[in-house]
Design a protein around this motif. Structure first.
Motif, PDB file in Angstrom:
ATOM      1  N   ALA A 152     -15.978 -15.116   6.544  1.00 38.95           N
ATOM      2  CA  ALA A 152     -15.020 -14.052   6.226  1.00 38.95           C
ATOM      3  C   ALA A 152     -13.810 -14.174   7.149  1.00 38.95           C
ATOM      4  N   VAL A 153     -12.714 -13.562   6.716  1.00 39.82           N
ATOM      5  CA  VAL A 153     -11.509 -13.451   7.534  1.00 39.82           C
ATOM      6  C   VAL A 153     -11.281 -11.962   7.756  1.00 39.82           C
ATOM      7  N   LEU A 154     -10.962 -11.601   8.986  1.00 39.80           N
ATOM      8  CA  LEU A 154     -10.841 -10.201   9.380  1.00 39.80           C
ATOM      9  C   LEU A 154      -9.494  -9.965  10.038  1.00 39.80           C
ATOM     10  N   ILE A 155      -8.895  -8.837   9.700  1.00 39.25           N
ATOM     11  CA  ILE A 155      -7.631  -8.446  10.329  1.00 39.25           C
ATOM     12  C   ILE A 155      -7.636  -6.933  10.511  1.00 39.25           C
ATOM     13  N   GLU A 156      -6.911  -6.480  11.522  1.00 38.62           N
ATOM     14  CA  GLU A 156      -6.712  -5.037  11.670  1.00 38.62           C
ATOM     15  C   GLU A 156      -5.264  -4.748  11.317  1.00 38.62           C
ATOM     16  N   VAL A 157      -5.062  -3.690  10.529  1.00 37.56           N
ATOM     17  CA  VAL A 157      -3.708  -3.299  10.121  1.00 37.56           C
ATOM     18  C   VAL A 157      -3.487  -1.835  10.478  1.00 37.56           C
ATOM     19  N   GLU A 158      -2.223  -1.484  10.676  1.00 36.39           N
ATOM     20  CA  GLU A 158      -1.887  -0.103  10.983  1.00 36.39           C
ATOM     21  C   GLU A 158      -2.381   0.790   9.854  1.00 36.39           C
ATOM     22  N   ALA A 159      -2.984   1.910  10.215  1.00 37.19           N
ATOM     23  CA  ALA A 159      -3.563   2.824   9.225  1.00 37.19           C
ATOM     24  C   ALA A 159      -2.670   4.035   8.965  1.00 37.19           C
ATOM     25  N   GLY A 160      -1.410   3.940   9.334  1.00 37.49           N
ATOM     26  CA  GLY A 160      -0.493   5.061   9.121  1.00 37.49           C
ATOM     27  C   GLY A 160       0.014   5.111   7.693  1.00 37.49           C
ATOM     28  N   ASN A 161       0.943   6.032   7.466  1.00 45.17           N
ATOM     29  CA  ASN A 161       1.486   6.231   6.121  1.00 45.17           C
ATOM     30  C   ASN A 161       2.948   5.836   6.010  1.00 45.17           C
ATOM     31  N   THR A 162       3.469   5.083   6.992  1.00 47.03           N
ATOM     32  CA  THR A 162       4.869   4.685   6.898  1.00 47.03           C
ATOM     33  C   THR A 162       5.032   3.662   5.779  1.00 47.03           C
ATOM     34  N   GLU A 163       6.243   3.454   5.365  1.00 42.16           N
ATOM     35  CA  GLU A 163       6.531   2.472   4.317  1.00 42.16           C
ATOM     36  C   GLU A 163       6.075   1.070   4.737  1.00 42.16           C
ATOM     37  N   ASP A 164       6.297   0.724   6.009  1.00 46.09           N
ATOM     38  CA  ASP A 164       5.870  -0.583   6.518  1.00 46.09           C
ATOM     39  C   ASP A 164       4.347  -0.710   6.516  1.00 46.09           C
ATOM     40  N   ASP A 165       3.644   0.367   6.924  1.00 49.17           N
ATOM     41  CA  ASP A 165       2.180   0.344   6.946  1.00 49.17           C
ATOM     42  C   ASP A 165       1.627   0.123   5.534  1.00 49.17           C
ATOM     43  N   VAL A 166       2.156   0.856   4.575  1.00 49.62           N
ATOM     44  CA  VAL A 166       1.702   0.740   3.181  1.00 49.62           C
ATOM     45  C   VAL A 166       2.001  -0.659   2.644  1.00 49.62           C
ATOM     46  N   ALA A 167       3.159  -1.197   2.977  1.00 51.06           N
ATOM     47  CA  ALA A 167       3.523  -2.548   2.515  1.00 51.06           C
ATOM     48  C   ALA A 167       2.587  -3.600   3.102  1.00 51.06           C
ATOM     49  N   ARG A 168       2.206  -3.442   4.364  1.00 52.16           N
ATOM     50  CA  ARG A 168       1.280  -4.397   4.984  1.00 52.16           C
ATOM     51  C   ARG A 168      -0.085  -4.360   4.299  1.00 52.16           C
ATOM     52  N   VAL A 169      -0.603  -3.180   4.067  1.00 49.14           N
ATOM     53  CA  VAL A 169      -1.898  -3.049   3.381  1.00 49.14           C
ATOM     54  C   VAL A 169      -1.804  -3.669   1.990  1.00 49.14           C
ATOM     55  N   TYR A 170      -0.714  -3.410   1.297  1.00 45.96           N
ATOM     56  CA  TYR A 170      -0.529  -3.983  -0.039  1.00 45.96           C
ATOM     57  C   TYR A 170      -0.552  -5.513   0.023  1.00 45.96           C
ATOM     58  N   PHE A 171       0.146  -6.097   0.991  1.00 49.66           N
ATOM     59  CA  PHE A 171       0.161  -7.557   1.126  1.00 49.66           C
ATOM     60  C   PHE A 171      -1.254  -8.098   1.288  1.00 49.66           C
ATOM     61  N   TRP A 172      -2.022  -7.512   2.222  1.00 46.62           N
ATOM     62  CA  TRP A 172      -3.366  -8.027   2.492  1.00 46.62           C
ATOM     63  C   TRP A 172      -4.278  -7.823   1.285  1.00 46.62           C
ATOM     64  N   GLU A 173      -4.150  -6.686   0.594  1.00 48.75           N
ATOM     65  CA  GLU A 173      -4.949  -6.473  -0.614  1.00 48.75           C
ATOM     66  C   GLU A 173      -4.570  -7.490  -1.689  1.00 48.75           C
ATOM     67  N   HIS A 174      -3.288  -7.780  -1.802  1.00 53.50           N
ATOM     68  CA  HIS A 174      -2.808  -8.782  -2.764  1.00 53.50           C
ATOM     69  C   HIS A 174      -3.405 -10.160  -2.460  1.00 53.50           C
ATOM     70  N   CYS A 175      -3.730 -10.406  -1.207  1.00 54.12           N
ATOM     71  CA  CYS A 175      -4.336 -11.673  -0.786  1.00 54.12           C
ATOM     72  C   CYS A 175      -5.869 -11.645  -0.894  1.00 54.12           C
ATOM     73  N   GLY A 176      -6.438 -10.546  -1.393  1.00 57.35           N
ATOM     74  CA  GLY A 176      -7.873 -10.465  -1.602  1.00 57.35           C
ATOM     75  C   GLY A 176      -8.651  -9.698  -0.555  1.00 57.35           C
ATOM     76  N   PHE A 177      -7.976  -9.161   0.453  1.00 56.30           N
ATOM     77  CA  PHE A 177      -8.658  -8.408   1.502  1.00 56.30           C
ATOM     78  C   PHE A 177      -9.086  -7.040   0.979  1.00 56.30           C
ATOM     79  N   ILE A 178     -10.163  -6.537   1.542  1.00 58.19           N
ATOM     80  CA  ILE A 178     -10.704  -5.230   1.184  1.00 58.19           C
ATOM     81  C   ILE A 178     -10.529  -4.310   2.385  1.00 58.19           C
ATOM     82  N   ALA A 179      -9.906  -3.164   2.154  1.00 56.60           N
ATOM     83  CA  ALA A 179      -9.708  -2.186   3.226  1.00 56.60           C
ATOM     84  C   ALA A 179     -10.991  -1.398   3.444  1.00 56.60           C
TER      85      ALA A 179
END
Length: 188
Positions: A110-137
């Motif tokens: 597996a590949v693991l990363i930690e991402v900011e869990a806030g609600n800013t536009e940048d935080d949401v964009a980062r989560v979207y990128f990782w989900e688009h790459c197949g990551f599960i939050a």
């Protein structure tokens, strides 16, 4: 334009001089000091990855391993793409190169990363990128003592045997152990 992918296991000042502007731009707060990154490579617990486009630094990452060989996980500590090259698919391409390297060289599950869990536009964009790459939050939100923003673990399973704990707390033990090794002085 495809990236040329390179992985480095030893510190090189000239390499760092090429990577550092990208690192500083992407991580103006919360970035590990250079001496810690240098020590991580010296202790053989991390690698620097570089993506070159037309001979210029376009992408960088710092990774390390966690877990036993039966459940080996690659932790992406930092990953950044030159902001002038965003939205060209280079982030996903670079991530796939890192993933393929980790599977081939270290048989990760597996590949693991930690991402900011806030609600800013940048935080949401980062989560979207990782989900688009197949990551599960995961649902667990981790609050560090020394960093103001909360973080969430995201995981990309690479084998059918890898068990995903949805709460993410178990995954954060891998991340925390990696950080502890990163800051531990040699010989400790």
């Amino acid at each position: 334009m495809p990236l040329e992918f390179m992985t480095y296991g030893e510190w090189d000042d000239a390499l760092w001089a090429a990577i550092e502007p990208l690192y500083r731009e992407a991580f103006p707060h919360g970035a590990k000091p250079v001496n810690i990154l240098h020590a991580m490579l010296d202790k053989k617990i991390a690698w620097l990855h570089a993506g070159y486009q037309n001979g210029k630094m376009a992408a960088m990452a710092v990774t390390g391993l966690s877990g036993s060989s039966a459940e080996r996980i690659l932790i992406i500590d930092y990953m950044a793409i030159d902001t002038q090259l965003h939205r060209q698919g280079l982030g996903k391409q670079f991530l796939e190169m890192i993933r393929d390297w980790a599977v081939q060289e270290h048989h990760v599950h597996a590949v693991l990363i930690e991402v900011e869990a806030g609600n800013t536009e940048d935080d949401v964009a980062r989560v979207y990128f990782w989900e688009h790459c197949g990551f599960i939050a995961t649902s667990y939100v981790h609050q560090y003592i020394w960093i103001p923003e909360p973080y969430r673990a995201m995981v990309l399973p690479l084998s059918q045997d890898f068990v995903i704990t949805r709460d993410g707390q178990a995954l954060f033990r891998h991340i925390t152990n990696f950080h502890m090794k990163s800051f531990r002085k040699s010989g400790d």
